[in-house]
Structure formats: C-alpha cells, structure tokens
Design an enzyme around this catalytic site. Structure first.
Site, PDB file in Angstrom:
ATOM      1  N   LYS A  70       1.891  -4.142   6.442  1.00 46.49           N
ATOM      2  CA  LYS A  70       2.287  -4.058   5.027  1.00 46.49           C
ATOM      3  C   LYS A  70       3.799  -3.845   4.926  1.00 46.49           C
ATOM      4  O   LYS A  70       4.471  -4.488   4.124  1.00 46.49           O
ATOM      5  CB  LYS A  70       1.542  -2.918   4.317  1.00 46.49           C
ATOM      6  CG  LYS A  70       0.064  -3.182   4.139  1.00 46.49           C
ATOM      7  CD  LYS A  70      -0.181  -4.372   3.210  1.00 46.49           C
ATOM      8  CE  LYS A  70      -1.615  -4.802   3.149  1.00 46.49           C
ATOM      9  NZ  LYS A  70      -1.831  -6.108   2.526  1.00 46.49           N
ATOM     10  N   TYR A 120      -2.244  -1.688  10.649  1.00 47.92           N
ATOM     11  CA  TYR A 120      -2.453  -2.199   9.290  1.00 47.92           C
ATOM     12  C   TYR A 120      -1.263  -1.833   8.405  1.00 47.92           C
ATOM     13  O   TYR A 120      -0.691  -2.678   7.716  1.00 47.92           O
ATOM     14  CB  TYR A 120      -3.758  -1.603   8.717  1.00 47.92           C
ATOM     15  CG  TYR A 120      -3.810  -1.627   7.215  1.00 47.92           C
ATOM     16  CD1 TYR A 120      -4.096  -2.797   6.528  1.00 47.92           C
ATOM     17  CD2 TYR A 120      -3.524  -0.467   6.476  1.00 47.92           C
ATOM     18  CE1 TYR A 120      -4.116  -2.805   5.139  1.00 47.92           C
ATOM     19  CE2 TYR A 120      -3.539  -0.472   5.093  1.00 47.92           C
ATOM     20  CZ  TYR A 120      -3.832  -1.642   4.434  1.00 47.92           C
ATOM     21  OH  TYR A 120      -3.830  -1.660   3.065  1.00 47.92           O
ATOM     22  N   SER A 170       0.838  -1.197   0.000  1.00 47.30           N
ATOM     23  CA  SER A 170       0.000   0.000   0.000  1.00 47.30           C
ATOM     24  C   SER A 170       0.872   1.246   0.000  1.00 47.30           C
ATOM     25  O   SER A 170       1.980   1.239   0.565  1.00 47.30           O
ATOM     26  CB  SER A 170      -0.856  -0.032   1.264  1.00 47.30           C
ATOM     27  OG  SER A 170      -1.407   1.226   1.521  1.00 47.30           O
TER      28      SER A 170
HETATM   29  C1  UD1 Z   1      -7.223   4.790   3.722  1.00 50.91           C
HETATM   30  C2  UD1 Z   1      -6.284   4.319   4.813  1.00 50.91           C
HETATM   31  C3  UD1 Z   1      -5.066   3.701   4.163  1.00 50.91           C
HETATM   32  C4  UD1 Z   1      -5.500   2.550   3.241  1.00 50.91           C
HETATM   33  C5  UD1 Z   1      -6.500   3.054   2.226  1.00 50.91           C
HETATM   34  C6  UD1 Z   1      -7.064   1.891   1.415  1.00 50.91           C
HETATM   35  C7  UD1 Z   1      -6.697   5.798   6.731  1.00 50.91           C
HETATM   36  C8  UD1 Z   1      -6.160   6.886   7.578  1.00 50.91           C
HETATM   37  N1  UD1 Z   1      -5.940   5.436   5.686  1.00 50.91           N
HETATM   38  O1  UD1 Z   1      -6.536   5.749   2.960  1.00 50.91           O
HETATM   39  O2  UD1 Z   1      -4.174   3.234   5.141  1.00 50.91           O
HETATM   40  O3  UD1 Z   1      -4.375   2.027   2.590  1.00 50.91           O
HETATM   41  O4  UD1 Z   1      -7.585   3.694   2.890  1.00 50.91           O
HETATM   42  O5  UD1 Z   1      -7.849   2.351   0.363  1.00 50.91           O
HETATM   43  O6  UD1 Z   1      -7.761   5.264   6.992  1.00 50.91           O
HETATM   44  N2  UD1 Z   1     -12.992  10.919   3.182  1.00 50.91           N
HETATM   45  C9  UD1 Z   1     -14.032  11.752   3.553  1.00 50.91           C
HETATM   46  N3  UD1 Z   1     -15.164  11.166   4.031  1.00 50.91           N
HETATM   47  C10 UD1 Z   1     -15.331   9.818   4.175  1.00 50.91           C
HETATM   48  C11 UD1 Z   1     -14.264   8.976   3.783  1.00 50.91           C
HETATM   49  C12 UD1 Z   1     -13.094   9.567   3.308  1.00 50.91           C
HETATM   50  O7  UD1 Z   1     -13.930  12.961   3.463  1.00 50.91           O
HETATM   51  O8  UD1 Z   1     -16.371   9.372   4.623  1.00 50.91           O
HETATM   52  C13 UD1 Z   1     -11.755  11.504   2.632  1.00 50.91           C
HETATM   53  C14 UD1 Z   1     -10.537  11.268   3.504  1.00 50.91           C
HETATM   54  O9  UD1 Z   1     -10.363  12.305   4.410  1.00 50.91           O
HETATM   55  C15 UD1 Z   1      -9.418  11.209   2.445  1.00 50.91           C
HETATM   56  C16 UD1 Z   1     -10.119  10.705   1.191  1.00 50.91           C
HETATM   57  O10 UD1 Z   1     -11.498  10.904   1.402  1.00 50.91           O
HETATM   58  O11 UD1 Z   1      -8.956  12.492   2.200  1.00 50.91           O
HETATM   59  C17 UD1 Z   1      -9.846   9.250   0.914  1.00 50.91           C
HETATM   60  O12 UD1 Z   1     -10.134   8.505   2.072  1.00 50.91           O
HETATM   61  P1  UD1 Z   1     -10.070   6.893   2.101  1.00 50.91           P
HETATM   62  O13 UD1 Z   1     -10.889   6.337   1.010  1.00 50.91           O
HETATM   63  O14 UD1 Z   1     -10.389   6.464   3.494  1.00 50.91           O
HETATM   64  O15 UD1 Z   1      -8.550   6.577   1.728  1.00 50.91           O
HETATM   65  P2  UD1 Z   1      -7.194   7.064   2.443  1.00 50.91           P
HETATM   66  O16 UD1 Z   1      -7.457   7.964   3.592  1.00 50.91           O
HETATM   67  O17 UD1 Z   1      -6.320   7.591   1.368  1.00 50.91           O
END
Ligand code: UD1
Length: 339
Positions: free
Chosen positions: A153, A149, A124
C-alpha cells in the site's frame, strides 16, 4: 465515457460500483474472481437495474487490460484489485508484491500511453502504524508498515505520486480505516474465505454458530476497557466517498492533483464495544473468550476526517449499530444461499 473499477466484485468495490451507477456513471468492472463471486454481479444489477460491463481478467496480464482500454472510453479508474490478507502476505511476499504492484503498474502504463487522468487508489490506515497522537490526520508521519500487505500500500502510494508529478495527472489516495457492514438490501457484503481475520466477519460467524467463540486478542491494552480501539466505517459511506473523490478529480481545473484523504467515521470504538453493539443491534449473543494479544496489533487508531469533510463534502454518519445490523442481514443472506 466509463469508469474502470478493478476488483469491482469485491467487498468495497461492489458497494462503490452501486454508488457510481446511482450517480450516473458507466462502469467497467475487471475482477479475476480470486476473492469474489460471480453472483455479486447479478446482485449489483438487481440493486441498480443496470448491468455493468464485466471482464474476469487477471490484471497482471497487460495484453488483456489493453483489450479493455481498447473497448471502452475510460476516463478514470478506481483500483480495488489487490490481495489483502495480512498474515498471508508475510508467507507469500513475492506473490503480494507481484499481484498488488504489477496490477497497478499495468493500469498506469495504459493511463500514461492514452493520456488518461483520474486515478483513485485504495490505501489503508496501516501506513501510519501506531501513530503517536490521535486522531490521525493526513499529515501524521508514516511508518514503514510491518506487513508486506502494508508495504504494498505504501509503495503503491509512492508510485502514484511519482506518476502524477511526472505526467501531470490527477490521483487520489484514500486511506481506509476499518470498513464494516453490508448493503442495506442484504445482497452485497464481505465474503470471508476460510477463517476470518477481521473482527466483524468473525463476530458474525460466531453469532451464527459457524465459530464456537470469538477470540478477543487481549484485554490488557491501555484503553478504558483494555481492548484495542479502531475506527469502524460503514462500507456504504466509504463507497460514497469514492464517488466524491472521483468527482473532485474530474472537476478540478488543475492538471496535476495529488489528493490524500483519511476515510473513517472519525470515532474510536473498542473491540468489546463492537461486540456489545452487535448484540444489541441484532438481539443475538456472541460468546467470547479473552486470549493473548495478536502479534502486530496496535492499541488505538482513529481518523481525523475534517479534510474529507471540507474537500469532499462527505461525512460518515451511519451509527455503529446500524452498520452491524446490515452485516447481520448479509450473513443471513449467505446462510440462505448455502441451505
Ligand atoms: C487489520 C490489518 C490491517 C488491515 C485491516 C483491514 C492486522 C494486524 N492488521 O487491521 O493491516 O488494513 O485489518 O481491515 O491484521 N480482533 C479480535 N478478534 C478477532 C479479530 C480481531 O479481538 O477475531 C480485534 C483485533 O485485535 C483488533 C480489532 O479486533 O483490535 C480489529 O481487528 P481487524 O478487524 O483484524 O482490523 P485491524 O487489526 O485494525
């Protein structure tokens, strides 16, 4: 000869099984169904016209794994089987280390004893943390991940590098950015259990009315629209990269190969851009509210994919809107199954 795909009924695993079958590989799936459903196997068969071998085994049990290796001529493995919920990993660290690392070590023991090479590991971009420079190359320094997690990795990568060096084997570490979307047939996709943590599953559940509003975790980041930027990669493109990575290992004349590839679209999109693209692609509204930042979130991460382009002859070219259309199709398929 067959390829072992652990976690082959999961999100990225099932899409990769389809691509492997389409490329003429015989596939053996081991999946304990802890985060997947049996109907995915039937759907793989519907899509490809072939039924892969399937064992519903827990890979922590070495004796069951040995049975699989005894029954098939395994020539390589793509290891997707792992627990992946970041939040849960903080609450259940021992379970995460056990599940993610015992599974890996058990497969490597079989590989070691039977002289098998060609191992592909789902890693990842979390191993880079908040990188200082964009885009992120494979040489960007690693940071100790904040989550358990993420640590599993990084540890998995180190175990595999030691394995390849000591026993002269071929391995490929694939560092995924943010996989999204679903199979164009609408029959494979991500199955979020409970409240989704990832952005796209949450967007979909909001659009369909399961969730009232999308919570956008912060709009005060140092980016153009204030929301964080990620590299969203279409899951079918990602699946194809696995086939290319496997072919590369199998065709290499070197005894020891340690490949590392960033797999992303090579382009950053903000949270608001994803929401807008989803609305445009599917002609639906996604109500949202701006909330405080989520702990542990970084500002920006997107990949430099030139190494994968050069060495795997692979590139993700599916536009964001198209992958979000497939995601919506999958959501509707799920709805039709529950009605
Ligand atoms: C997350 C994990 C990462 C993992 C990846 C797998 C965390 C901190 N990191 O990454 O370790 O490898 O998923 O795909 O959990 N967002 C919102 N609202 C939501 C959900 C997300 O605003 O309900 C935003 C988040 O702040 C972020 C973006 O969307 O900026 C992407 O979020 P997400 O899909 O959870 O991925 P990562 O944070 O990049």
């Amino acid at each position: 000869m067959a390829v072992l795909v652990t976690g082959g009924l999961g999100y990225i695993g099932s899409h990769t099984v389809v691509e492997l079958i389409n490329n003429g590989y015989e596939v053996v799936i081991v999946d304990d169904l802890s985060n997947s459903e049996r109907f995915i196997l039937k759907n793989i068969e519907e899509i490809t016209g072939k039924k892969p071998f399937f064992y519903p085994f827990d890979l922590r049990r070495r004796e069951l794994l040995t049975q699989v290796f005894d029954a098939h001529q395994i020539e390589g493995c793509i290891n997707f089987a792992a627990s992946k919920a970041v939040g849960e990993s903080q609450i259940k660290p021992v379970d995460y280390y056990e599940n993610n690392l015992f599974t890996l070590i058990n497969i490597l023991q079989e590989f070691k004893e039977r002289g098998i090479s060609n191992f592909i590991f789902s890693s990842s971009c979390t191993v880079y943390g908040q990188a200082e420079k964009m885009p992120i190359t494979e040489n960007t320094p690693l940071k100790l991940p904040e989550s358990v997690y993420g640590k599993t990795k990084q540890m998995g990568e180190e175990i595999l590098i030691d394995f390849a060096k000591a026993y002269q084997r071929k391995i490929s570490l694939l560092r995924y950015f943010n996989p999204i979307g679903a199979h164009p047939s609408g029959k494979l996709g991500e199955l979020p259990i409970g409240v989704p943590n990832n952005l796209v599953p949450y967007v979909m559940q909001t659009a369909v009315g399961i969730r009232e509003k999308l919570n956008i975790w912060g709009d005060d980041y140092d980016t153009a629209d204030g929301t964080p930027i990620r590299d969203y990669i279409y899951v079918v493109d990602l699946a194809k990269a696995h086939v290319s990575a496997l072919k590369k290992l199998m065709e290499s004349n070197e005894q020891t190969v340690i490949d590392i590839f960033n797999l992303g679209a090579g382009k950053g999109s903000s949270v608001l851009e994803v929401v807008k693209a989803f609305e445009t692609a599917n002609d639906v509204k996604v109500p949202y509210q701006i909330c405080p930042r989520r702990e542990g979130d970084i500002t920006i991460a997107y990949a430099d994919v030139t190494k994968a382009e050069r060495e795997l002859h692979w590139k993700s070219e599916t536009p964001l809107e198209e992958s979000l259309r497939t995601a919506w199709k999958w959501q509707q398929y799920l709805e039709s199954k529950t009605v």
